[in-house]
Design a protein around this motif. Structure first.
Motif, PDB file in Angstrom:
ATOM      1  N   HIS A  67       0.835  -1.196   0.000  1.00 16.12           N
ATOM      2  CA  HIS A  67       0.000   0.000   0.000  1.00 16.12           C
ATOM      3  C   HIS A  67       0.872   1.250   0.000  1.00 16.12           C
ATOM      4  O   HIS A  67       1.900   1.307   0.645  1.00 16.12           O
ATOM      5  N   GLY A  68       0.431   2.253  -0.725  1.00 21.11           N
ATOM      6  CA  GLY A  68       1.110   3.531  -0.697  1.00 21.11           C
ATOM      7  C   GLY A  68       2.415   3.507  -1.458  1.00 21.11           C
ATOM      8  O   GLY A  68       2.711   2.599  -2.235  1.00 21.11           O
ATOM      9  N   SER A  69       3.208   4.550  -1.216  1.00 20.96           N
ATOM     10  CA  SER A  69       4.453   4.702  -1.958  1.00 20.96           C
ATOM     11  C   SER A  69       5.580   3.971  -1.249  1.00 20.96           C
ATOM     12  O   SER A  69       5.479   3.583  -0.097  1.00 20.96           O
ATOM     13  N   GLY A  70       6.677   3.794  -1.972  1.00 24.62           N
ATOM     14  CA  GLY A  70       7.869   3.226  -1.366  1.00 24.62           C
ATOM     15  C   GLY A  70       7.946   1.726  -1.491  1.00 24.62           C
ATOM     16  O   GLY A  70       6.997   1.043  -1.875  1.00 24.62           O
ATOM     17  N   GLU A  71       9.132   1.213  -1.146  1.00 29.99           N
ATOM     18  CA  GLU A  71       9.406  -0.223  -1.213  1.00 29.99           C
ATOM     19  C   GLU A  71       9.304  -0.817   0.194  1.00 29.99           C
ATOM     20  O   GLU A  71       9.955  -0.331   1.124  1.00 29.99           O
ATOM     21  N   ASN A  72       8.532  -1.865   0.332  1.00 35.70           N
ATOM     22  CA  ASN A  72       8.362  -2.498   1.637  1.00 35.70           C
ATOM     23  C   ASN A  72       9.656  -3.243   2.010  1.00 35.70           C
ATOM     24  O   ASN A  72      10.069  -4.171   1.321  1.00 35.70           O
ATOM     25  N   ILE A  73      10.301  -2.827   3.100  1.00 37.43           N
ATOM     26  CA  ILE A  73      11.556  -3.470   3.508  1.00 37.43           C
ATOM     27  C   ILE A  73      11.428  -4.179   4.861  1.00 37.43           C
ATOM     28  O   ILE A  73      12.334  -4.910   5.248  1.00 37.43           O
ATOM     29  N   VAL A  74      10.343  -3.971   5.571  1.00 40.28           N
ATOM     30  CA  VAL A  74      10.064  -4.717   6.805  1.00 40.28           C
ATOM     31  C   VAL A  74       8.557  -4.952   6.866  1.00 40.28           C
ATOM     32  O   VAL A  74       7.767  -4.034   6.621  1.00 40.28           O
ATOM     33  N   ASN A  75       8.183  -6.188   7.194  1.00 40.33           N
ATOM     34  CA  ASN A  75       6.761  -6.528   7.343  1.00 40.33           C
ATOM     35  C   ASN A  75       6.661  -7.492   8.527  1.00 40.33           C
ATOM     36  O   ASN A  75       6.698  -8.704   8.354  1.00 40.33           O
ATOM     37  N   ASN A  76       6.571  -6.927   9.714  1.00 42.46           N
ATOM     38  CA  ASN A  76       6.627  -7.722  10.935  1.00 42.46           C
ATOM     39  C   ASN A  76       5.312  -7.662  11.706  1.00 42.46           C
ATOM     40  O   ASN A  76       4.542  -6.705  11.585  1.00 42.46           O
ATOM     41  N   ALA A  77       5.095  -8.691  12.512  1.00 43.80           N
ATOM     42  CA  ALA A  77       3.983  -8.698  13.469  1.00 43.80           C
ATOM     43  C   ALA A  77       4.574  -8.876  14.860  1.00 43.80           C
ATOM     44  O   ALA A  77       5.545  -9.622  15.040  1.00 43.80           O
ATOM     45  N   TYR A  78       3.988  -8.189  15.826  1.00 49.50           N
ATOM     46  CA  TYR A  78       4.494  -8.220  17.201  1.00 49.50           C
ATOM     47  C   TYR A  78       3.354  -8.591  18.148  1.00 49.50           C
ATOM     48  O   TYR A  78       2.223  -8.101  18.002  1.00 49.50           O
ATOM     49  N   LEU A  79       3.673  -9.409  19.117  1.00 53.44           N
ATOM     50  CA  LEU A  79       2.720  -9.770  20.157  1.00 53.44           C
ATOM     51  C   LEU A  79       3.005  -8.880  21.361  1.00 53.44           C
ATOM     52  O   LEU A  79       4.089  -8.961  21.960  1.00 53.44           O
ATOM     53  N   VAL A  80       2.024  -8.037  21.687  1.00 56.54           N
ATOM     54  CA  VAL A  80       2.243  -6.984  22.680  1.00 56.54           C
ATOM     55  C   VAL A  80       1.191  -7.113  23.788  1.00 56.54           C
ATOM     56  O   VAL A  80      -0.010  -7.285  23.508  1.00 56.54           O
ATOM     57  N   ALA A  81       1.646  -7.002  25.033  1.00 57.82           N
ATOM     58  CA  ALA A  81       0.714  -7.023  26.162  1.00 57.82           C
ATOM     59  C   ALA A  81      -0.234  -5.831  26.057  1.00 57.82           C
ATOM     60  O   ALA A  81       0.174  -4.736  25.645  1.00 57.82           O
ATOM     61  N   ASP A  82      -1.471  -6.040  26.447  1.00 58.88           N
ATOM     62  CA  ASP A  82      -2.478  -4.977  26.309  1.00 58.88           C
ATOM     63  C   ASP A  82      -2.023  -3.682  26.981  1.00 58.88           C
ATOM     64  O   ASP A  82      -2.229  -2.593  26.462  1.00 58.88           O
ATOM     65  N   GLY A  83      -1.375  -3.794  28.129  1.00 60.58           N
ATOM     66  CA  GLY A  83      -0.944  -2.613  28.863  1.00 60.58           C
ATOM     67  C   GLY A  83       0.261  -1.917  28.259  1.00 60.58           C
ATOM     68  O   GLY A  83       0.612  -0.806  28.682  1.00 60.58           O
ATOM     69  N   GLN A  84       0.902  -2.542  27.286  1.00 60.42           N
ATOM     70  CA  GLN A  84       2.100  -1.977  26.659  1.00 60.42           C
ATOM     71  C   GLN A  84       1.819  -1.384  25.284  1.00 60.42           C
ATOM     72  O   GLN A  84       2.741  -0.921  24.602  1.00 60.42           O
ATOM     73  N   ALA A  85       0.579  -1.411  24.847  1.00 57.84           N
ATOM     74  CA  ALA A  85       0.269  -1.016  23.468  1.00 57.84           C
ATOM     75  C   ALA A  85       0.694   0.426  23.175  1.00 57.84           C
ATOM     76  O   ALA A  85       1.288   0.712  22.130  1.00 57.84           O
ATOM     77  N   GLU A  86       0.385   1.326  24.078  1.00 59.77           N
ATOM     78  CA  GLU A  86       0.721   2.733  23.837  1.00 59.77           C
ATOM     79  C   GLU A  86       2.241   2.925  23.806  1.00 59.77           C
ATOM     80  O   GLU A  86       2.770   3.645  22.947  1.00 59.77           O
ATOM     81  N   ASP A  87       2.954   2.285  24.717  1.00 57.65           N
ATOM     82  CA  ASP A  87       4.418   2.386  24.717  1.00 57.65           C
ATOM     83  C   ASP A  87       4.997   1.787  23.437  1.00 57.65           C
ATOM     84  O   ASP A  87       5.993   2.292  22.901  1.00 57.65           O
ATOM     85  N   PHE A  88       4.383   0.708  22.965  1.00 54.23           N
ATOM     86  CA  PHE A  88       4.844   0.084  21.721  1.00 54.23           C
ATOM     87  C   PHE A  88       4.725   1.068  20.550  1.00 54.23           C
ATOM     88  O   PHE A  88       5.681   1.279  19.797  1.00 54.23           O
ATOM     89  N   ARG A  89       3.565   1.668  20.415  1.00 55.17           N
ATOM     90  CA  ARG A  89       3.359   2.611  19.310  1.00 55.17           C
ATOM     91  C   ARG A  89       4.315   3.793  19.419  1.00 55.17           C
ATOM     92  O   ARG A  89       4.909   4.227  18.420  1.00 55.17           O
ATOM     93  N   ASP A  90       4.479   4.326  20.633  1.00 55.43           N
ATOM     94  CA  ASP A  90       5.363   5.479  20.819  1.00 55.43           C
ATOM     95  C   ASP A  90       6.810   5.127  20.465  1.00 55.43           C
ATOM     96  O   ASP A  90       7.521   5.924  19.830  1.00 55.43           O
ATOM     97  N   ALA A  91       7.262   3.927  20.890  1.00 59.16           N
ATOM     98  CA  ALA A  91       8.648   3.535  20.626  1.00 59.16           C
ATOM     99  C   ALA A  91       8.902   3.389  19.131  1.00 59.16           C
ATOM    100  O   ALA A  91       9.950   3.823  18.611  1.00 59.16           O
ATOM    101  N   VAL A  92       7.950   2.803  18.421  1.00 59.60           N
ATOM    102  CA  VAL A  92       8.107   2.609  16.970  1.00 59.60           C
ATOM    103  C   VAL A  92       8.094   3.964  16.259  1.00 59.60           C
ATOM    104  O   VAL A  92       8.929   4.235  15.379  1.00 59.60           O
ATOM    105  N   GLN A  93       7.159   4.818  16.640  1.00 63.45           N
ATOM    106  CA  GLN A  93       7.065   6.140  15.997  1.00 63.45           C
ATOM    107  C   GLN A  93       8.331   6.943  16.228  1.00 63.45           C
ATOM    108  O   GLN A  93       8.848   7.604  15.314  1.00 63.45           O
ATOM    109  N   LEU A  94       8.851   6.922  17.452  1.00 65.31           N
ATOM    110  CA  LEU A  94      10.049   7.696  17.776  1.00 65.31           C
ATOM    111  C   LEU A  94      11.239   7.210  16.965  1.00 65.31           C
ATOM    112  O   LEU A  94      12.015   8.018  16.425  1.00 65.31           O
ATOM    113  N   ALA A  95      11.391   5.895  16.843  1.00 67.18           N
ATOM    114  CA  ALA A  95      12.505   5.357  16.049  1.00 67.18           C
ATOM    115  C   ALA A  95      12.354   5.725  14.576  1.00 67.18           C
ATOM    116  O   ALA A  95      13.341   6.039  13.897  1.00 67.18           O
TER     117      ALA A  95
END
Length: 271
Positions: A207-235
């Motif tokens: 989807h969208g522009s660019g070449e897909n270079i990572v396509n991962n799935a992560y199993l995240v604890a419900d209480g960690q979801a917001e921290d997960f999103r923030d960490a990925v966005q920051l990186a």
């Protein structure tokens, strides 16, 4: 009367209220969904009846080539799994998992109850999140920004030099994108208990522009979801050469170990 077979959406524990959720669900071909419990194992299969004329081995093989039919089945399958996942932990099974009748579904659960119970316990309190990283190559230098060709170069050599510079620029950007993608993966892993690398998407699946270079799935604890999103966005924000797409939460489709034989499961995920 049309003959039917049992379509299996997934397996779950049997918490209170599951029967109320199932009672309101319609599955494939708008058929009512039901639970097939194994009380001894405290597990239940999520099932609906589907026409044998469509889901027996031969017609099913033909239908799997029909993308419109397949999309309708996939949407119904995911709708049922997602509704149950909102109430309890579900082990989603692959699309078009068919048994001759409910007695055979129950026998399958009983035979594999230990592996099902272990996996459900591992997935409890977690959801799946998807992270796709795309390489957005820099635009080719315009005439005003490109280095002026040396006066002594012929037009042909000046053109070749320009192409080499363009190639080198793209390669540098790609290496930078790979490094940025590794930082995104590392950040995501710090917040996840398990992850899976999927095949990279190309063509219409991308989807969208660019070449897909990572396509991962992560199993995240419900209480960690917001921290997960923030960490990925920051990186991701530390690089201008990548675009990141985060999706979820999903039922843990990517973390269902493949069942080879009743009671046996092979590990595909990366812990």
């Amino acid at each position: 009367m049309t003959a039917t077979v049992s379509y299996l959406y997934g397996v779950s524990a049997v918490p209170g209220g599951s029967y109320d959720v199932v009672a309101a669900l319609r599955g494939i071909a708008d058929a009512p969904v039901r639970l097939v419990p194994d009380e001894d194992a405290n597990l239940a299969a999520i099932v609906s009846s589907v026409p044998a004329d469509d889901f027996d081995e031969a017609p099913l093989a033909a239908h799997l080539e029909d993308l419109d039919w397949l999309e309708a089945v996939a949407r119904a399958h995911h709708r049922v799994v997602d509704a149950m996942a909102a109430r309890t932990t579900v082990l989603p099974l692959r699309l078009a998992t068919i048994y001759r009748d409910d007695d055979r579904v129950r026998a399958m659960i009983r035979a594999g109850h230990r592996a099902f119970a272990q996996r459900l316990a591992h997935l409890a309190g977690h959801m799946e999140w998807g992270v796709k990283v795309y390489f957005d190559p820099p635009s080719a230098p315009t005439a005003s920004t490109a280095a002026a060709p040396a006066a002594e170069l012929s037009p042909g050599r000046a053109y070749l030099r320009s192409r080499h510079q363009e190639r080198d620029s793209r390669q540098d950007a790609y290496r930078a994108a790979e490094q940025a993608a590794r930082r995104v993966e590392a950040a995501a892993r710090t917040q996840a208990v398990e992850h899976v690398r999927h095949r990279l998407q190309q063509g219409p699946l991308s989807h969208g522009s660019g070449e897909n270079i990572v396509n991962n799935a992560y199993l995240v604890a419900d209480g960690q979801a917001e921290d997960f999103r923030d960490a990925v966005q920051l990186a991701a924000e530390q690089s201008e050469t990548i675009r990141v797409e985060i999706t979820g939460p999903w039922a843990p489709y990517s973390f269902v170990s493949r069942q080879n034989e009743p009671g046996e499961m092979s590990e595909e995920a990366i812990t």
